[in-house]
Design a protein around this motif. Structure first.
Motif, PDB file in Angstrom:
ATOM      1  N   PHE A 192       0.881  -1.342   0.117  1.00  0.00           N
ATOM      2  CA  PHE A 192      -0.119  -0.030  -0.095  1.00  0.00           C
ATOM      3  C   PHE A 192       1.006   1.184   0.132  1.00  0.00           C
ATOM      4  O   PHE A 192       1.848   1.278   0.714  1.00  0.00           O
ATOM      5  N   ASN A 193       0.601   2.337  -0.423  1.00  0.00           N
ATOM      6  CA  ASN A 193       0.957   3.593  -0.264  1.00  0.00           C
ATOM      7  C   ASN A 193       0.546   4.265   1.162  1.00  0.00           C
ATOM      8  O   ASN A 193      -0.167   3.696   1.712  1.00  0.00           O
ATOM      9  N   PRO A 194       1.493   4.966   1.471  1.00  0.00           N
ATOM     10  CA  PRO A 194       1.433   5.434   2.794  1.00  0.00           C
ATOM     11  C   PRO A 194      -0.180   6.280   3.173  1.00  0.00           C
ATOM     12  O   PRO A 194      -0.757   6.184   4.239  1.00  0.00           O
ATOM     13  N   GLN A 195      -0.517   6.809   1.942  1.00  0.00           N
ATOM     14  CA  GLN A 195      -1.971   7.447   2.082  1.00  0.00           C
ATOM     15  C   GLN A 195      -3.067   6.327   1.977  1.00  0.00           C
ATOM     16  O   GLN A 195      -4.190   6.788   2.167  1.00  0.00           O
ATOM     17  N   SER A 196      -2.826   5.220   1.779  1.00  0.00           N
ATOM     18  CA  SER A 196      -3.799   4.103   1.521  1.00  0.00           C
ATOM     19  C   SER A 196      -4.811   4.496   0.288  1.00  0.00           C
ATOM     20  O   SER A 196      -5.863   4.282   0.740  1.00  0.00           O
ATOM     21  N   THR A 197      -4.291   5.133  -0.584  1.00  0.00           N
ATOM     22  CA  THR A 197      -5.260   5.356  -1.772  1.00  0.00           C
ATOM     23  C   THR A 197      -4.806   4.246  -2.750  1.00  0.00           C
ATOM     24  O   THR A 197      -5.467   4.152  -3.706  1.00  0.00           O
ATOM     25  N   LEU A 198      -3.685   3.764  -2.993  1.00  0.00           N
ATOM     26  CA  LEU A 198      -3.116   2.953  -4.074  1.00  0.00           C
ATOM     27  C   LEU A 198      -2.494   1.637  -3.383  1.00  0.00           C
ATOM     28  O   LEU A 198      -2.034   1.686  -2.294  1.00  0.00           O
ATOM     29  N   VAL A 199      -2.581   0.560  -4.145  1.00  0.00           N
ATOM     30  CA  VAL A 199      -2.245  -0.712  -3.705  1.00  0.00           C
ATOM     31  C   VAL A 199      -1.273  -0.912  -5.033  1.00  0.00           C
ATOM     32  O   VAL A 199      -1.897  -0.875  -6.114  1.00  0.00           O
ATOM     33  N   ALA A 200       0.086  -1.272  -4.753  1.00  0.00           N
ATOM     34  CA  ALA A 200       0.907  -1.801  -5.829  1.00  0.00           C
ATOM     35  C   ALA A 200       1.132  -3.279  -5.752  1.00  0.00           C
ATOM     36  O   ALA A 200       1.337  -3.935  -4.734  1.00  0.00           O
ATOM     37  N   THR A 201       1.123  -3.970  -7.041  1.00  0.00           N
ATOM     38  CA  THR A 201       1.488  -5.443  -7.032  1.00  0.00           C
ATOM     39  C   THR A 201       2.754  -5.599  -7.908  1.00  0.00           C
ATOM     40  O   THR A 201       2.720  -4.994  -9.167  1.00  0.00           O
ATOM     41  N   GLY A 202       3.450  -6.783  -7.849  1.00  0.00           N
ATOM     42  CA  GLY A 202       4.419  -6.931  -8.682  1.00  0.00           C
ATOM     43  C   GLY A 202       4.339  -8.376  -8.856  1.00  0.00           C
ATOM     44  O   GLY A 202       3.881  -9.148  -8.148  1.00  0.00           O
ATOM     45  N   SER A 203       4.811  -8.756 -10.149  1.00  0.00           N
ATOM     46  CA  SER A 203       4.321 -10.225 -10.542  1.00  0.00           C
ATOM     47  C   SER A 203       5.600 -10.676 -11.375  1.00  0.00           C
ATOM     48  O   SER A 203       6.564  -9.986 -12.114  1.00  0.00           O
TER      49      SER A 203
END
Length: 428
Positions: A192-203
């Motif tokens: 999650f980003n610190p603001q909890s507006t985005l989640v990033a995924t790595g594949s």
């Protein structure tokens, strides 16, 4: 193939946050914004009143009406720094979590609850104090590999799976908000980003993706790596993200635009970890080439190569001030380096197997390591002395972490008779 198999066993995420600073949340043009104020030089002797006056002069967001509130927050941080965490830990709970092996464990910020991911295709949410299972998060069609709370808020959970999807869940109800689809191979890391507006995924499909938590839509796809992405993390302001890959490189991206800023080239083997320090001035990368490297986060130049290990680096981290660096290796040792001098301060010896995980406690005076020798150990960060051996597991420990206060430790182990457990220890 051996390296890739090993590194996949050691993908871990620091999922609790202890900021040596304060985060301001404010509204601008109808949008919620955040801004951080560093307190990296705060210590138990700091004059808090004088410090608040300095902050007020430099930061117009902190008005006179807020000064008492800011002073109270800083005093709380100061009190935590004065707690030297000299207590011993004792085993107080062993949980039979899943019928198939665990993949990861993660605490929320306070340590009041934690999650476990498993090969049984589920993630479970647990109450720490009672050991009660609160929710079973079901819906994935393959191994649940990467898991995280949206700390420091702790009201959402993200799960990444070998079924190529990521799911977003409610901590309160266990309900699935969104299923993020788009990757063409296994998801092995997320944040999650610190603001909890985005989640990033790595594949394993060589890409990372950013997803909007509210809408459930894909925001950006980060392309450019030539091999699998196995590590990613945001900086503390949330405006940049780094991805580490099997292609031996780490790439820095703008989180707001998805633009590639630069690629860190210099390692000669797979990347095992990549993190920013707190003030976002440095990036630390660990590699299977037996070294860690320090990079200038502004221009992407390598400023130091940390050597000394005889085998692959499996994990590395900064302390919460960014003044110390810890490295863990398959050679069975850990090392502590000064971020300022780049010199090795002390060497941690005692484990009888490779060390897969290492982390500082929030106060920065203790280190926690987890090893294939079936033990976790607590070390003095200044002297390198082993203070306590946490025994009880019957298989290798693949994940371990302190909670926000530093008085709870969670350790996870691999498989045993197809019954896996998470061990919890509380300081006394």
């Amino acid at each position: 193939a051996r390296r890739r198999s090993r590194i996949l066993r050691y993908l871990f995420y620091n999922i609790f946050v202890y900021f040596l600073g304060i985060m301001l949340e404010y509204e601008k043009s109808g949008q919620l914004k955040t801004k951080s104020i560093d307190l990296l030089d705060l210590d138990p002797s700091t004059d808090v009143s004088a410090l608040v006056e300095e902050i007020q002069k430099a930061e117009p967001l902190i008005t006179a009406s807020r000064s008492d509130q800011v002073k109270l927050l800083i005093q709380r941080l100061q009190n935590k720094l004065g707690q030297h965490s000299n207590h011993k830990f004792y085993l107080f709970k062993v949980l039979r979590a899943h019928i198939l092996p665990l993949t990861n464990v993660a605490l929320n910020k306070s340590g009041s609850c934690f999650i476990t991911g498993s090969y049984d295709r589920t993630c479970k949410l647990w109450d720490t104090a009672s050991g009660e299972e609160l929710h079973t998060l079901e819906g994935h069609r393959n191994v649940v590999y990467a898991i995280a709370f949206n700390n420091p808020y702790g009201d959402k959970i993200a799960t990444g799976s070998f079924d190529k999807t990521c799911k977003l869940w409610s901590v309160e109800t266990g309900k699935c908000y969104h299923t993020f689809r788009g990757h063409t191979a296994e998801i092995v890391c997320l944040s999650f980003n610190p603001q909890s507006t985005l989640v990033a995924t790595g594949s394993m499909d060589t890409t990372a993706k950013l997803w909007d938590i509210q809408s459930g839509e894909e925001v950006f796809t980060l392309t450019g790596h030539s091999a699998e992405i196995i590590s990613l993390s945001f900086n503390t302001s949330g405006n940049r993200i780094i991805t580490g890959s099997f292609d031996h490189t780490v790439t820095v991206w703008e989180a707001d635009t998805g633009r590639k800023v630069y690629t860190l080239i210099g390692h000669c083997a797979e990347i095992s970890s990549a993190v920013f320090n707190w003030d976002c001035s440095l990036i630390l990368t660990g590699s299977m080439d037996k070294t860690c490297k320090l990079w200038d986060a502004v221009n992407g130049k390598c400023v130091a190569t940390l050597t000394g290990h005889d085998d692959e680096i499996l994990d590395s981290c900064f302390d919460y001030t960014g003044k110390l660096i810890a490295t863990a290796s398959a050679d069975g040792t850990a090392r502590i380096f000064s971020a300022a001098t780049r010199e090795c301060v002390t060497k941690l010896e005692g484990h009888e197997g490779e060390i897969s995980k290492i982390s500082f406690n929030p106060q920065g005076n203790r280190l926690l390591t987890g090893s294939s020798d079936k033990t976790a150990r607590i070390w003095d960060a200044q002297t390198g002395q082993c203070l306590q051996v946490l025994e009880g597991h019957t298989d290798e420990i693949f994940s371990c972490a302190f909670n926000y206060k530093g008085d709870i430790i969670i350790t996870g182990r691999g498989e045993i008779d197809l019954i896996n457990s998470a061990f919890l220890s509380i300081g006394c």
